[in-house]
Design a protein around this motif. Structure first.
Motif, PDB file in Angstrom:
ATOM      1  N   MET A 251      10.351  -8.723  -1.661  1.00 42.49           N
ATOM      2  CA  MET A 251       9.322  -7.783  -1.770  1.00 42.49           C
ATOM      3  C   MET A 251       8.130  -9.069  -1.019  1.00 42.49           C
ATOM      4  N   HIS A 252       8.670 -10.078  -0.996  1.00 43.65           N
ATOM      5  CA  HIS A 252       7.141 -11.463  -0.785  1.00 43.65           C
ATOM      6  C   HIS A 252       7.245 -10.467   0.276  1.00 43.65           C
ATOM      7  N   ALA A 253       8.471 -10.898   1.249  1.00 45.08           N
ATOM      8  CA  ALA A 253       8.471 -10.593   2.603  1.00 45.08           C
ATOM      9  C   ALA A 253       7.860  -9.925   3.429  1.00 45.08           C
ATOM     10  N   VAL A 254       8.050  -8.325   2.343  1.00 44.04           N
ATOM     11  CA  VAL A 254       7.490  -6.902   2.552  1.00 44.04           C
ATOM     12  C   VAL A 254       5.781  -7.806   2.402  1.00 44.04           C
ATOM     13  N   VAL A 255       5.288  -8.285   1.705  1.00 50.50           N
ATOM     14  CA  VAL A 255       3.684  -8.554   1.834  1.00 50.50           C
ATOM     15  C   VAL A 255       3.314  -9.521   2.796  1.00 50.50           C
ATOM     16  N   GLU A 256       3.898 -10.506   3.092  1.00 52.49           N
ATOM     17  CA  GLU A 256       3.511 -11.258   4.508  1.00 52.49           C
ATOM     18  C   GLU A 256       3.156 -10.183   5.439  1.00 52.49           C
ATOM     19  N   LEU A 283      18.354  -3.368   4.824  1.00 54.91           N
ATOM     20  CA  LEU A 283      17.981  -2.562   4.691  1.00 54.91           C
ATOM     21  C   LEU A 283      17.319  -1.858   3.492  1.00 54.91           C
ATOM     22  N   LEU A 284      17.546  -2.456   2.382  1.00 51.57           N
ATOM     23  CA  LEU A 284      17.075  -2.335   1.116  1.00 51.57           C
ATOM     24  C   LEU A 284      15.366  -3.149   1.375  1.00 51.57           C
ATOM     25  N   ARG A 285      15.660  -3.935   2.021  1.00 51.34           N
ATOM     26  CA  ARG A 285      14.106  -4.190   2.586  1.00 51.34           C
ATOM     27  C   ARG A 285      12.963  -3.262   3.483  1.00 51.34           C
ATOM     28  N   ALA A 286      14.086  -3.028   3.994  1.00 50.30           N
ATOM     29  CA  ALA A 286      13.232  -1.919   5.193  1.00 50.30           C
ATOM     30  C   ALA A 286      12.613  -0.623   4.655  1.00 50.30           C
ATOM     31  N   VAL A 287      13.575  -0.278   3.393  1.00 46.34           N
ATOM     32  CA  VAL A 287      13.534   1.144   2.421  1.00 46.34           C
ATOM     33  C   VAL A 287      11.814   0.551   1.706  1.00 46.34           C
ATOM     34  N   LEU A 288      12.047  -0.853   1.201  1.00 43.38           N
ATOM     35  CA  LEU A 288      10.486  -1.049   0.585  1.00 43.38           C
ATOM     36  C   LEU A 288       9.633  -1.169   0.904  1.00 43.38           C
ATOM     37  N   GLN A 289       9.961  -1.550   2.681  1.00 37.14           N
ATOM     38  CA  GLN A 289       8.624  -1.904   3.885  1.00 37.14           C
ATOM     39  C   GLN A 289       7.988  -0.902   3.787  1.00 37.14           C
ATOM     40  N   ASN A 290       8.681   0.427   3.989  1.00 35.57           N
ATOM     41  CA  ASN A 290       8.273   1.736   4.690  1.00 35.57           C
ATOM     42  C   ASN A 290       7.360   2.652   2.878  1.00 35.57           C
ATOM     43  N   VAL A 291       8.145   2.093   2.385  1.00 39.42           N
ATOM     44  CA  VAL A 291       7.460   2.682   0.728  1.00 39.42           C
ATOM     45  C   VAL A 291       6.189   2.069   0.273  1.00 39.42           C
ATOM     46  N   VAL A 292       6.356   0.646   0.592  1.00 35.70           N
ATOM     47  CA  VAL A 292       5.001   0.325   0.073  1.00 35.70           C
ATOM     48  C   VAL A 292       3.622   0.124   1.501  1.00 35.70           C
ATOM     49  N   ALA A 293       4.431   0.510   2.622  1.00 39.72           N
ATOM     50  CA  ALA A 293       2.993   0.586   3.560  1.00 39.72           C
ATOM     51  C   ALA A 293       2.565   2.003   3.771  1.00 39.72           C
ATOM     52  N   ASN A 294       3.634   3.439   3.432  1.00 39.48           N
ATOM     53  CA  ASN A 294       3.045   4.576   3.175  1.00 39.48           C
ATOM     54  C   ASN A 294       1.743   4.404   1.776  1.00 39.48           C
ATOM     55  N   ALA A 295       2.093   3.695   0.922  1.00 36.92           N
ATOM     56  CA  ALA A 295       1.513   3.607  -0.932  1.00 36.92           C
ATOM     57  C   ALA A 295      -0.197   2.985   0.034  1.00 36.92           C
ATOM     58  N   VAL A 296       0.452   2.490   0.923  1.00 35.52           N
ATOM     59  CA  VAL A 296      -1.702   1.636   0.917  1.00 35.52           C
ATOM     60  C   VAL A 296      -1.871   2.428   2.478  1.00 35.52           C
ATOM     61  N   LYS A 297      -0.999   2.855   2.974  1.00 33.24           N
ATOM     62  CA  LYS A 297      -1.921   3.599   4.250  1.00 33.24           C
ATOM     63  C   LYS A 297      -2.304   4.840   3.273  1.00 33.24           C
ATOM     64  N   PHE A 298      -1.441   5.674   2.855  1.00 32.67           N
ATOM     65  CA  PHE A 298      -2.372   7.139   2.291  1.00 32.67           C
ATOM     66  C   PHE A 298      -3.562   6.627   1.513  1.00 32.67           C
ATOM     67  N   THR A 299      -3.529   5.326   0.576  1.00 32.83           N
ATOM     68  CA  THR A 299      -4.151   5.531   0.087  1.00 32.83           C
ATOM     69  C   THR A 299      -5.458   5.060   0.319  1.00 32.83           C
ATOM     70  N   ALA A 300      -5.444   4.529   1.393  1.00 36.39           N
ATOM     71  CA  ALA A 300      -6.786   3.679   2.054  1.00 36.39           C
ATOM     72  C   ALA A 300      -7.128   5.544   2.726  1.00 36.39           C
ATOM     73  N   ALA A 301      -6.128   5.941   3.719  1.00 34.80           N
ATOM     74  CA  ALA A 301      -6.657   7.291   3.530  1.00 34.80           C
ATOM     75  C   ALA A 301      -7.508   8.575   3.495  1.00 34.80           C
ATOM     76  N   ALA A 302      -7.543   7.950   1.941  1.00 35.16           N
ATOM     77  CA  ALA A 302      -8.180   9.061   0.797  1.00 35.16           C
ATOM     78  C   ALA A 302      -9.587   7.978   0.485  1.00 35.16           C
ATOM     79  N   GLY A 303      -9.458   7.303   0.909  1.00 33.16           N
ATOM     80  CA  GLY A 303     -11.085   6.859   0.600  1.00 33.16           C
ATOM     81  C   GLY A 303     -10.807   5.495  -0.509  1.00 33.16           C
ATOM     82  N   LYS A 304     -10.148   5.042  -0.740  1.00 25.58           N
ATOM     83  CA  LYS A 304      -9.568   3.768  -2.197  1.00 25.58           C
ATOM     84  C   LYS A 304      -9.007   2.664  -2.050  1.00 25.58           C
ATOM     85  N   VAL A 305      -9.309   2.182  -2.920  1.00 27.90           N
ATOM     86  CA  VAL A 305      -8.561   0.593  -2.569  1.00 27.90           C
ATOM     87  C   VAL A 305      -7.232   0.840  -3.024  1.00 27.90           C
ATOM     88  N   PRO A 306      -6.005   0.672  -2.329  1.00 28.33           N
ATOM     89  CA  PRO A 306      -4.766   0.910  -2.979  1.00 28.33           C
ATOM     90  C   PRO A 306      -5.027   0.212  -3.711  1.00 28.33           C
TER      91      PRO A 306
END
Length: 394
Positions: A251-256, A283-306
């Motif tokens: 998760m530290h690498a994902v956030v980086e 592969l698990l890092r790729a999964v978490l990176q994808n899921v966290v990136a989606n969470a940030v992206k789609f929340t920000a696109a809705a006009g909210k602070v993720p």
């Protein structure tokens, strides 16, 4: 004249790839069993298209091809159902057939059960016959029907296996192209970073040097991830590594790696990780990176602070990982659809939409499951269940 039904039947037969192939051992086993159960010497699986009857497995004689006009089974396939004829000479459908008159054979007893695909298309029969008059008791008749169903099940299994193999080949080619497309700019980026870091001007700009070093490290991690995921795709996703994964470090690498989008959106990323599950770290890092990136992206696109919360805890027989966000959420009716290749929940958001499909593939290769639910933060919860191989072995 070729009818629409003939075309439909031919398409169904073509999907099974059985015409012109050597008799398959599993189909040969069924015809032997059919002959034994029905107390006859001869049994055959007939596939009937608009021109010919193809005997794809047989016992008692060598399978061959004959014209549809000469086929006894073609005379009954128009109305699929079990057919029992004690003496074919006395049945108007068969009395003048060359398999009965002696031109080709001297069939007397004849029985068949149709081969009907899951779509309801009759493509042939499982047929038993003899050169002496006979009949079947009720148990043998039911067995003939059951074995005909088994023939179709085997054909379906082979069709699905072939489709999966083709899908894996397509995935491999896709992954190869994507990795090539990603590596070109990545190689250029790494070269520029190395030039910048080695520049004498960096001696007087320690903060810039630190940022560039982080960028170079991220580029190296991305290159390693591309290599590992490409290798995974090329083997069809069948055998991920199994090792203890330091999920906190992952998760530290994902956030980086997501630092730019996190900073731009003001996202608050928090984690509560108490376990080190078994799996493939990349592969698990790729999964978490994808899921966290989606969470940030789609929340920000809705006009909210993720707000994103990542938790991982032990459960009976394995581990449960959840990623919650405060975004717009995914309606229950769409939660399965968004895992399909090239689908995404918000058509206005950037991205190819292949992420969740790949995530499911990775998690299933680990023997686990992934799905979507409502989040206590008000948005989407992505949940992942990973099995503990040690618990399964025990």
């Amino acid at each position: 004249m070729v009818t629409e039904l003939d075309i439909t039947r031919r398409e169904a037969i073509d999907a099974y790839h059985v015409i012109g192939e050597a008799p398959a051992p599993d189909l040969q086993g069924i015809v032997r069993l059919a002959a034994t159960v029905c107390g006859v010497d001869t049994a055959v699986i007939n596939i009937i298209d608009d021109r010919s009857q193809h005997q794809i497995a047989a016992v008692g004689f060598e399978p061959a091809v004959c014209s549809r006009e000469d086929s006894m089974c073609a005379a009954v396939i128009a109305r699929p159902g079990r057919v029992i004829v004690p003496d074919a000479r006395l049945d108007e459908r068969f009395a003048h057939n060359p398999f009965v008159t002696g031109e080709i054979a001297h069939v007397r007893f004849y029985a068949s059960s149709p081969l009907v695909t899951p779509a309801g298309v009759a493509i042939g029969t499982l047929c038993v016959f003899n050169d002496s008059v006979g009949d079947l008791d009720e148990s043998a008749r039911e067995a003939l029907d059951l074995l005909a169903h088994q023939v179709v099940d085997l054909l379906e299994l082979r069709r699905i296996s072939r489709a999966l193999s083709e899908s894996n080949d397509q995935l491999s080619r896709f992954a190869g192209q994507i990795s090539h497309d990603l590596r070109n700019p990545l190689t250029a980026l790494t070269g520029f970073l190395e030039l910048a870091i080695d520049s004498p001007d960096m001696d007087n700009a320690p903060e810039a040097a630190r940022v560039l070093a982080r960028a170079e490290s991220a580029a190296d991690r991305m290159n390693a991830m591309i290599s590992d995921i490409l290798a995974y795709a090329r083997i069809g996703g069948a055998s991920p590594q199994r090792a203890r994964v330091d999920l906190g470090a992952v998760m530290h690498a994902v956030v980086e790696d997501l630092d730019a989008s996190i900073s731009a959106s003001g996202a608050d990323i928090r984690q509560d990780i108490e376990v080190e599950p078994a799996g493939d770290p990349t592969l698990l890092r790729a999964v978490l990176q994808n899921v966290v990136a989606n969470a940030v992206k789609f929340t920000a696109a809705a006009g909210k602070v993720p707000q994103v919360r990542v938790e991982a805890h032990a459960v009976h027989g394995g581990w449960r990982i959840t990623v919650d966000d405060n975004g717009p959420g995914v309606p229950p009716a769409d939660r399965e659809r968004v895992f399909a290749l090239m689908e995404r929940g918000d058509s206005e958001a950037e991205g190819l939409g292949i992420g969740l499909s790949t995530c499911r593939r990775v998690i299933q290769a680990h023997g686990g499951r992934i799905g979507l639910d409502d989040s206590p933060l008000g948005g989407t919860r992505v949940w992942i269940l990973l099995p503990d191989p040690a618990a399964t072995a025990a």
